[in-house]
Design an enzyme around this catalytic site. Sequence first.
Site, PDB file in Angstrom:
ATOM      1  N   ASN A  14      15.047   8.038   2.782  1.00 15.99           N
ATOM      2  CA  ASN A  14      13.707   8.632   2.739  1.00 15.99           C
ATOM      3  C   ASN A  14      12.904   7.872   1.679  1.00 15.99           C
ATOM      4  O   ASN A  14      13.092   8.097   0.491  1.00 15.99           O
ATOM      5  CB  ASN A  14      13.848  10.120   2.388  1.00 15.99           C
ATOM      6  N   TRP A  15      12.054   6.992   2.157  1.00 14.22           N
ATOM      7  CA  TRP A  15      11.302   6.145   1.212  1.00 14.22           C
ATOM      8  C   TRP A  15      10.180   6.909   0.522  1.00 14.22           C
ATOM      9  O   TRP A  15       9.585   6.412  -0.425  1.00 14.22           O
ATOM     10  CB  TRP A  15      10.706   4.931   1.941  1.00 14.22           C
ATOM     11  N   LYS A  16       9.849   8.071   1.048  1.00 10.96           N
ATOM     12  CA  LYS A  16       8.736   8.874   0.511  1.00 10.96           C
ATOM     13  C   LYS A  16       7.457   8.035   0.481  1.00 10.96           C
ATOM     14  O   LYS A  16       7.278   7.163   1.342  1.00 10.96           O
ATOM     15  CB  LYS A  16       9.110   9.446  -0.863  1.00 10.96           C
ATOM     16  N   HIS A 102      10.945  19.001   4.196  1.00 13.13           N
ATOM     17  CA  HIS A 102      11.400  18.495   2.906  1.00 13.13           C
ATOM     18  C   HIS A 102      10.784  19.371   1.807  1.00 13.13           C
ATOM     19  O   HIS A 102       9.649  19.825   1.945  1.00 13.13           O
ATOM     20  CB  HIS A 102      10.969  17.023   2.734  1.00 13.13           C
ATOM     21  N   GLU A 104       9.435  18.687  -0.858  1.00 14.72           N
ATOM     22  CA  GLU A 104       8.140  18.214  -1.358  1.00 14.72           C
ATOM     23  C   GLU A 104       7.015  18.636  -0.418  1.00 14.72           C
ATOM     24  O   GLU A 104       5.892  18.893  -0.862  1.00 14.72           O
ATOM     25  CB  GLU A 104       8.203  16.683  -1.542  1.00 14.72           C
ATOM     26  N   GLU A 172      19.400  20.075   0.378  1.00 10.35           N
ATOM     27  CA  GLU A 172      18.892  19.354  -0.785  1.00 10.35           C
ATOM     28  C   GLU A 172      18.466  20.346  -1.862  1.00 10.35           C
ATOM     29  O   GLU A 172      17.341  20.873  -1.817  1.00 10.35           O
ATOM     30  CB  GLU A 172      17.670  18.515  -0.392  1.00 10.35           C
ATOM     31  N   GLY A 178      15.542  13.618  -7.203  1.00 12.31           N
ATOM     32  CA  GLY A 178      14.822  12.708  -8.079  1.00 12.31           C
ATOM     33  C   GLY A 178      15.053  12.952  -9.552  1.00 12.31           C
ATOM     34  O   GLY A 178      14.357  12.411 -10.407  1.00 12.31           O
ATOM     35  N   SER A 218      19.669  12.974  -5.511  1.00  9.36           N
ATOM     36  CA  SER A 218      20.236  11.996  -6.436  1.00  9.36           C
ATOM     37  C   SER A 218      21.555  11.389  -5.942  1.00  9.36           C
ATOM     38  O   SER A 218      22.466  11.125  -6.745  1.00  9.36           O
ATOM     39  CB  SER A 218      20.406  12.598  -7.845  1.00  9.36           C
ATOM     40  N   GLY A 239      16.910   9.417  -1.337  1.00 12.15           N
ATOM     41  CA  GLY A 239      15.541   9.070  -1.727  1.00 12.15           C
ATOM     42  C   GLY A 239      15.520   7.783  -2.537  1.00 12.15           C
ATOM     43  O   GLY A 239      15.542   6.670  -1.990  1.00 12.15           O
ATOM     44  N   GLY A 240      15.502   7.929  -3.844  1.00 15.31           N
ATOM     45  CA  GLY A 240      15.349   6.776  -4.749  1.00 15.31           C
ATOM     46  C   GLY A 240      16.266   5.600  -4.434  1.00 15.31           C
ATOM     47  O   GLY A 240      15.813   4.445  -4.400  1.00 15.31           O
TER      48      GLY A 240
END
Length: 254
Positions: A14-16, A102, A104, A172, A178, A218, A239-240
């Site tokens: 997930n590049w966001k 998600h 976010e 999640e 993150g 994470s 993600g990251g």
Amino acid sequence: MDPRYVRRRLIVGNWKMNGLREPGVELAAAVAGRAGAAAELTADLVVCPPAHLLFPVAEALRDSPVALGGQDCHMARSGAHTGDISAEMLRDAGCAYVIVGHSERRADHAESDETVRAKAVAAQDAGLIPIVCVGETAAQRAAGEALAVVAGQIEGSVPTRAVAANLVVAYEPVWAIGTGLTATPDDVATAHAHIRDVLGRMLGQETAMGTRILYGGSVKPSNAADLLALADVDGALVGGASLKADDFWAIGVS
Ligand code: PGA
């Protein structure tokens, strides 16, 4: 695992809201290159770039085993929804998956369980596999409500007619996203078993046992193997660490 229910591992990046065209295409091409050169992949790999990169990334992934996903979709097929993207548009761009609900989006756009379910249904109707995200906040966990919150989100967000072939769930915990904090393997195992249980009551055993449940929060090369070894963890939503081809690849082959 019961041999009747083989759940192929699924690793989703997930590049966001990260990546301009050049580095985005480079990243996709690097992942596609590694996957294409591998003798055998033990996991399905998916990258979910921001919407403006869907077409060039689809091009970079062409002829590779890496699939494309969107990060969100609207619940309607088309119409007056400025700034939104429909499931059919994602499909048109080459997507096979879309992340819905998600945390976010739930927080930044006040998305309710009902909204998330409508998006997941829209995704399925367009031929996409929705990745339905659930997870408790730090306060909910501290109050001992984590499992109840997650059960409520599953009951409210997962399409009631889903089958294993058109559903992925991602657990999640919000406090682990993150932050560098990862839930302990015990907590993850408990949450995933609980989710499968709730899915079983909602959708029947067959669907629950076949549905892939991903862990997210994470995930990185150093903790992926331990998390992915857990019985009910069928993959990861990353993600990251998905922004670096080496790290994403290392997780994909963990
Ligand atoms: P993270 O994000 O890996 O950067 O914690 C995971 C996610 O939000 O999907």
